[in-house]
Design an enzyme around this catalytic site. Structure first.
Site, short mmCIF file in Angstrom:
data_model
loop_
_atom_site.label_atom_id
_atom_site.label_comp_id
_atom_site.label_asym_id
_atom_site.label_seq_id
_atom_site.Cartn_x
_atom_site.Cartn_y
_atom_site.Cartn_z
CB SER A 1 -0.91 0.02 1.23
OG SER A 1 -1.81 -1.04 1.20
N1 SAM Z 1 -1.34 -4.45 3.90
C1 SAM Z 1 -0.54 -4.78 2.76
C2 SAM Z 1 0.85 -4.25 2.82
O1 SAM Z 1 1.17 -3.50 3.74
O2 SAM Z 1 1.62 -4.62 1.94
C3 SAM Z 1 -1.16 -4.37 1.47
C4 SAM Z 1 -2.16 -5.30 1.06
S1 SAM Z 1 -2.65 -5.37 -0.61
C5 SAM Z 1 -3.16 -3.75 -0.98
C6 SAM Z 1 -4.16 -6.28 -0.31
C7 SAM Z 1 -3.96 -7.70 0.14
O3 SAM Z 1 -5.22 -8.25 0.49
C8 SAM Z 1 -3.38 -8.60 -0.94
O4 SAM Z 1 -2.20 -9.20 -0.46
C9 SAM Z 1 -4.48 -9.64 -1.18
O5 SAM Z 1 -3.99 -10.91 -1.50
C10 SAM Z 1 -5.18 -9.63 0.17
N2 SAM Z 1 -6.55 -10.14 0.16
C11 SAM Z 1 -7.51 -10.01 -0.80
N3 SAM Z 1 -8.63 -10.63 -0.40
C12 SAM Z 1 -8.38 -11.18 0.83
C13 SAM Z 1 -9.15 -11.96 1.74
N4 SAM Z 1 -10.40 -12.32 1.50
N5 SAM Z 1 -8.56 -12.34 2.89
C14 SAM Z 1 -7.27 -12.00 3.18
N6 SAM Z 1 -6.50 -11.27 2.33
C15 SAM Z 1 -7.05 -10.86 1.18
#
Ligand code: SAM
Length: 207
Positions: free
Chosen positions: A55
């Site tokens: 992010s």
């Molecule tokens: N917080 C993260 C960081 O600091 O790098 C950024 C996260 S990225 C924008 C969003 C993440 O949400 C991705 O890694 C994706 O795989 C995960 N994601 C999507 N749907 C999800 C779900 N149902 N449960 C858990 N993780 C999920």
């Protein structure tokens, strides 16, 4: 470079000193391949493995500030991704559970955070259903864009707790802060638009 990133975040309106201290301390370049390291302290999201992103620092700071964290609070993060947001939360003293849908990303984040000395609880699974095992939580932060607010997340929140979640379509989401009142009612505050990768899973986007 970290100082200049913190300066940029202040200019953009972030005033939470604990959050700024954490961002000033955590080596974000460790989450980047050597050839992309010049991007690490720019205020932008960046691709990681599995088509996901680390992010934007402003987004990390904004969401963490809304969550109103303090030492000892039990927080659930949905979307571990690179693990960077998790580091910011642990630096703020919270007891963190972080859940990631994509096993490969969780394994990479687990290795990196262990190396850095951060020890949240890592779960691999569908965070659109929350994580019942450790519920209830003082706060829940969703770092992927949801089509609607998953009911499980509301249910797993303690009275007084905040759920920070971007909700909208696949391109643009509105940042919401839902607060559970002591009588169980939910109040809602709306903030500006963001653009996250989709929240997948049973109570997220199906594809
Ligand atoms: N917080 C993260 C960081 O600091 O790098 C950024 C996260 S990225 C924008 C969003 C993440 O949400 C991705 O890694 C994706 O795989 C995960 N994601 C999507 N749907 C999800 C779900 N149902 N449960 C858990 N993780 C999920």
């Amino acid at each position: 470079m970290r100082k200049s990133l913190v300066r940029k975040l202040r200019e953009k309106g972030i005033t939470n000193e604990r959050v700024l201290d954490a961002i000033g301390k955590i080596p974000r370049h460790w989450f980047f391949d050597d050839i992309f390291v010049e991007h690490a302290y720019q205020d932008k999201a960046f691709p990681i493995a599995e088509g996901q992103t680390i992010s934007q620092p402003y987004t990390v700071a904004f969401q963490t500030d809304l969550l109103d964290v303090s030492p000892g609070k039990k927080i659930l993060e949905i979307g571990t991704g690179s693990g960077y947001q998790a580091c910011v939360l642990v630096e703020n003293g919270v007891d963190l559970v972080t859940i990631e849908y994509k096993e490969k990303l969780s394994v990479l984040a687990q290795k990196m955070l262990k190396f850095m000395g951060y020890t949240p609880k890592f779960i691999i699974g569908d965070g659109s259903l929350g994580c019942d095992k450790f519920a209830p939580y003082d706060g829940i932060i969703v770092t992927a864009g949801a089509p609607t607010v998953p009911q499980a997340l509301v249910d797993q929140l303690k009275p007084g707790g905040h759920l920070i979640i971007p909700v909208g379509d696949r391109n643009t989401q509105r940042m919401l802060r839902l607060t559970k009142q002591s009588d169980g009612r939910i109040s809602k505050e709306e903030y500006s638009n963001f653009s996250f990768v989709p929240l997948l899973g049973d109570d997220g986007w199906r594809k």
